[in-house]
Write an enzyme that holds these catalytic residues in place. Structure first.
Site, PDB file in Angstrom:
ATOM      1  N   ASP A   1     -18.734  -5.205  -4.546  1.00 24.24           N
ATOM      2  CA  ASP A   1     -19.675  -6.312  -4.697  1.00 24.24           C
ATOM      3  C   ASP A   1     -19.833  -6.558  -6.203  1.00 24.24           C
ATOM      4  O   ASP A   1     -20.516  -5.800  -6.891  1.00 24.24           O
ATOM      5  CB  ASP A   1     -21.009  -5.927  -4.051  1.00 24.24           C
ATOM      6  CG  ASP A   1     -22.093  -6.964  -4.295  1.00 24.24           C
ATOM      7  OD1 ASP A   1     -21.829  -7.952  -5.012  1.00 24.24           O
ATOM      8  OD2 ASP A   1     -23.211  -6.777  -3.778  1.00 24.24           O
TER       9      ASP A   1
ATOM     10  N   CYS B   1     -34.077  -7.737  -2.493  1.00 25.09           N
ATOM     11  CA  CYS B   1     -33.052  -7.516  -1.470  1.00 25.09           C
ATOM     12  C   CYS B   1     -32.417  -6.132  -1.596  1.00 25.09           C
ATOM     13  O   CYS B   1     -31.223  -5.963  -1.287  1.00 25.09           O
ATOM     14  CB  CYS B   1     -31.962  -8.596  -1.491  1.00 25.09           C
ATOM     15  SG  CYS B   1     -32.594 -10.231  -1.171  1.00 25.09           S
TER      16      CYS B   1
ATOM     17  N   HIS C   1     -27.397  -4.018  -2.487  1.00 22.14           N
ATOM     18  CA  HIS C   1     -28.113  -5.230  -2.100  1.00 22.14           C
ATOM     19  C   HIS C   1     -27.945  -5.372  -0.580  1.00 22.14           C
ATOM     20  O   HIS C   1     -26.911  -4.972  -0.039  1.00 22.14           O
ATOM     21  CB  HIS C   1     -27.446  -6.399  -2.835  1.00 22.14           C
ATOM     22  CG  HIS C   1     -28.108  -7.735  -2.672  1.00 22.14           C
ATOM     23  ND1 HIS C   1     -27.992  -8.484  -1.523  1.00 22.14           N
ATOM     24  CD2 HIS C   1     -28.867  -8.460  -3.520  1.00 22.14           C
ATOM     25  CE1 HIS C   1     -28.663  -9.619  -1.682  1.00 22.14           C
ATOM     26  NE2 HIS C   1     -29.203  -9.626  -2.885  1.00 22.14           N
TER      27      HIS C   1
ATOM     28  N   LYS D   1     -24.592 -17.376  -9.772  1.00 21.71           N
ATOM     29  CA  LYS D   1     -25.112 -16.400 -10.731  1.00 21.71           C
ATOM     30  C   LYS D   1     -24.337 -16.432 -12.037  1.00 21.71           C
ATOM     31  O   LYS D   1     -24.620 -15.663 -12.948  1.00 21.71           O
ATOM     32  CB  LYS D   1     -25.044 -14.996 -10.135  1.00 21.71           C
ATOM     33  CG  LYS D   1     -25.975 -14.781  -8.945  1.00 21.71           C
ATOM     34  CD  LYS D   1     -25.866 -13.354  -8.452  1.00 21.71           C
ATOM     35  CE  LYS D   1     -26.433 -13.177  -7.071  1.00 21.71           C
ATOM     36  NZ  LYS D   1     -27.888 -13.175  -7.038  1.00 21.71           N
TER      37      LYS D   1
ATOM     38  N   GLN E   1     -23.034  -8.976  -9.746  1.00 23.45           N
ATOM     39  CA  GLN E   1     -23.771  -8.811 -10.998  1.00 23.45           C
ATOM     40  C   GLN E   1     -22.859  -8.381 -12.138  1.00 23.45           C
ATOM     41  O   GLN E   1     -23.344  -8.136 -13.249  1.00 23.45           O
ATOM     42  CB  GLN E   1     -24.905  -7.784 -10.830  1.00 23.45           C
ATOM     43  CG  GLN E   1     -25.977  -8.188  -9.830  1.00 23.45           C
ATOM     44  CD  GLN E   1     -26.826  -9.362 -10.300  1.00 23.45           C
ATOM     45  OE1 GLN E   1     -26.830  -9.733 -11.477  1.00 23.45           O
ATOM     46  NE2 GLN E   1     -27.552  -9.968  -9.373  1.00 23.45           N
TER      47      GLN E   1
HETATM   48  C1  LIG Z   1     -25.614  -7.196  -6.173  1.00 19.92           C
HETATM   49  C2  LIG Z   1     -25.726  -8.411  -5.318  1.00 19.92           C
HETATM   50  N1  LIG Z   1     -24.992  -8.506  -4.209  1.00 19.92           N
HETATM   51  C3  LIG Z   1     -25.035  -9.580  -3.414  1.00 19.92           C
HETATM   52  C4  LIG Z   1     -25.862 -10.637  -3.685  1.00 19.92           C
HETATM   53  C5  LIG Z   1     -25.882 -11.799  -2.746  1.00 19.92           C
HETATM   54  O1  LIG Z   1     -25.498 -12.962  -3.376  1.00 19.92           O
HETATM   55  P1  LIG Z   1     -25.669 -14.359  -2.617  1.00 19.92           P
HETATM   56  O2  LIG Z   1     -27.101 -14.410  -2.199  1.00 19.92           O
HETATM   57  O3  LIG Z   1     -25.308 -15.370  -3.629  1.00 19.92           O
HETATM   58  O4  LIG Z   1     -24.746 -14.328  -1.455  1.00 19.92           O
HETATM   59  C6  LIG Z   1     -26.653 -10.588  -4.830  1.00 19.92           C
HETATM   60  C7  LIG Z   1     -27.574 -11.691  -5.151  1.00 19.92           C
HETATM   61  O5  LIG Z   1     -28.766 -11.593  -5.105  1.00 19.92           O
HETATM   62  C8  LIG Z   1     -26.590  -9.446  -5.663  1.00 19.92           C
HETATM   63  O6  LIG Z   1     -27.343  -9.350  -6.762  1.00 19.92           O
END
Ligand SMILES: Cc1ncc(COP(=O)(O)O)c(C=O)c1O
Lengths: 152, 434
Positions: free
Chosen positions: B224, B390, B147, B250, B227
């Site tokens: 990270d 993203c 992401h 999430k 998910q």
């Molecule tokens: C795998 C992953 N990493 C990072 C993020 C970023 O999360 P946030 O936008 O809540 O900071 C997301 C959310 O879209 C994600 O799915």
């Protein structure tokens, strides 16, 4: 279906059979615009005559039905117009797109671009409709900046 | 709560009553079919009530003042930290609250940047911070799955320090390429930052394999877990990573709160990110010293109500049972892969079986742009994500400009998967493709 107000026949027709597609010579400026939320992109060229008539708009790119049809209708509406008139169409189109469905479209100015009236009710899609039009505006500005630069 | 039926499965229809928004209708009077939990989840009343109760009864600025409300608010905030810590098998002093996972990942990247700058200027860092100094030739490894939140901060860190970004590639089937992992990780690797579960392909990455490779060269491992934490039991002690980030929104929690987990000693060896009130030990006119972690990373008045809400979300998920949630999502994913996979012209991105695969199903449809697919689904009340989610480099790697993504959570039902497949078929008909 509510969505039929978005996908007018005319839009679907232009999407399936785009007019003016493909990059052509000659041109005064070429620009590349991207919609960062979806990755859609367009490369667009404008040919402006010395007496300020839009002689050609040629383009290539990838995108959704709205962005593709919008480029095709842009081509139809502005090629052959004076720059001033074309800018008037752009202004009316911008006003319509930002009107959230509250702006009464002026068919005399907009021509077929009136088919996008329904898009204004879908804020997430307005950017798709505007992609090629803003690219056109940018290209015209660049041509004029260059001319002013070489004149001055 | 009794949210399960006799055979240990989720009782989805009862549980849905906890989520008021799932009862509303959307376009054309259609009931909402929410298949976008990968972007953000919906919230149960238990979470909303916890936040409301905090504001109605205990609200005050945390860690400031000595009045009764300040005490209660501080207690509520710190008790939430303990609950959230326990949820991932950690202790409270290992949990840093941030605004979201993006901020947590930036916090780590900036720790490297700051430690490196201090080293270059000869004003430190202390011996503890040395792990975070990047020297010429040092490398940072990420994967093609990332992401933007776990990619752009590392790109920028490389720009600031001269470190080199290396990318571990994926296989055609959407799995981590072991050969690439072996080729990329080397003596120069200082950090390996990767996603636990792809937000596009659903792929669950082999954490143990990456950790082993990183350990062999002494690299720091950043996971990270955005998910994974909402959808499967995650225990930091078992994972073996050094730092881990996730977002509250999430996992049934509020927006405005994320978590960075790290061993307390490691956190204490990191220079601070945001500075100001609350994160200091002593402040003089020209310099300051900093509090120990986690306070060192929590500058300013913190998001107390959101912490309380997130703790309530953890309690809710525990009471339902993470294993049951994982199984339920697997069933929905299997159904979606079967139903969508049977549609001519539809390509599912990533793994097409449910082995080591979570409930994000992204796909493309020949001749129809994802925006148009999503619009037709929206017209039927079905909320999905369209675009690159993203993960733009990942989409380029898969030769897709963009995709349509359905993502499932505990409150989704099989009927919603059918509705999705029906909607996609209707879109194909509408646009006259294939
Ligand atoms: C795998 C992953 N990493 C990072 C993020 C970023 O999360 P946030 O936008 O809540 O900071 C997301 C959310 O879209 C994600 O799915």
């Amino acid at each position: 279906m509510e969505v039929d107000s978005l996908y007018q026949e005319l839009i679907l027709d232009h999407y399936k059979r785009p007019h003016g597609r493909g990059l052509r010579e000659p041109f005064g400026a070429e620009v590349h615009h991207v919609n960062p939320t979806c990755g859609d992109e367009i490369t667009l060229r404008v040919d402006l005559s010395d007496d300020d008539v839009v002689r050609d708009v040629s383009y290539d790119g990838q995108g959704c039905s709205i962005s593709q049809a919008s480029a095709s209708i842009l081509y139809e509406q502005v090629v052959g117009q004076s720059r001033k008139d074309a800018e008037g169409i752009l202004a009316a189109f911008l006003e319509l797109m930002h009107g959230r469905g509250q702006v009464e479209p002026n068919e005399e100015i907009l021509g077929d671009a009136i088919a996008f009236a329904g898009v204004a009710k879908y804020p997430a899609r307005v950017k798709c409709a505007l992609l090629s039009w803003l690219a056109w505006e940018d290209a015209v500005l660049r041509i004029r900046a260059e001319r002013n630069g070489s004149n001055g | 709560m009794s949210l399960t039926v006799a055979d240990g499965r989720l009782d989805v229809s009862s549980l849905r009553h906890d989520f008021p928004i799932l009862g509303r209708t959307v376009r054309n009077g259609n009931p909402l079919v929410y298949l976008d939990s990968g972007a953000t989840s919906q919230k149960p009343v238990q979470v909303l009530d916890a936040e409301r109760e905090f504001y109605e009864k205990h609200n005050a600025a945390v860690h400031r003042g000595a009045h009764l409300l300040a005490e209660e608010a501080t207690d509520a905030y710190e008790a939430s930290r303990s609950t959230i810590a326990a949820f991932i098998g950690a202790s409270a002093d290992e949990i840093v609250f941030t605004k979201n996972a993006t901020e947590a990942l930036n916090l780590v990247a900036f720790a490297f940047g700051t430690a490196t700058a201090l080293w270059e200027h000869g004003s430190g860092p202390g011996p503890d911070e040395d792990r975070f100094v990047l020297r010429p030739g040092d490398e940072i490894a990420v994967t093609e799955f990332e992401h933007h939140a776990n990619l752009v901060p590392w790109q920028e860190l490389c720009r600031r320090t001269g470190a080199v970004l290396r990318v571990i590639t994926i296989t055609e089937g959407g799995r981590l390429d072991s050969a690439s992992l072996a080729a990329v990780i080397c003596e120069r690797t200082r950090v390996v930052a990767f996603t636990h579960q792809s937000n596009v392909l659903g792929t669950v990455l082999p954490v143990d394999q990456v950790v082993a490779a990183a350990r062999a060269v002494g690299a720091l491992v950043v996971l990270d877990a955005c998910q994974s934490v909402p959808h499967q039991k995650v225990n930091v002690a078992e994972l073996g990573v050094d730092l881990l980030a996730f977002s509250g929104h999430k996992m049934l929690g509020p927006t405005g709160i994320g978590v960075l987990w790290g061993r307390n000693s490691l956190l204490n060896s990191m220079p601070p990110f945001l500075t100001g009130g609350s994160m200091i030990e002593t402040v003089w006119q020209y310099e300051s010293t900093f509090a120990m972690a986690p306070q060192r990373f929590e500058a300013g008045v913190p998001m107390a109500a959101q912490a309380v809400g997130l703790a309530a979300a953890c309690d809710y998920l525990e009471s339902v049972g993470l294993d049951r949630i994982t199984n339920h999502e697997q069933e929905l994913t299997a159904l979606a892969l079967a139903e969508l996979g049977a549609i001519p012209g539809l390509r599912v991105l990533g793994p097409t079986d449910t082995d080591a695969r979570g409930g994000a199903v992204a796909f493309t449809v020949d001749g129809i742009h994802p925006h148009d697919v999503g619009q037709l689904l929206d017209d039927r009340g079905i909320a999905v994500r369209v675009g690159h989610h993203c993960a733009w480099p990942l989409h380029r790697r898969l030769d897709a400009v963009a995709s349509t993504r359905a993502s499932f959570y505990l409150y989704n039902e099989a009927s919603e998967v059918h509705a999705l497949a029906d909607g996609v078929r209707a879109a194909i008909k509408y646009f006259g493709a294939s």
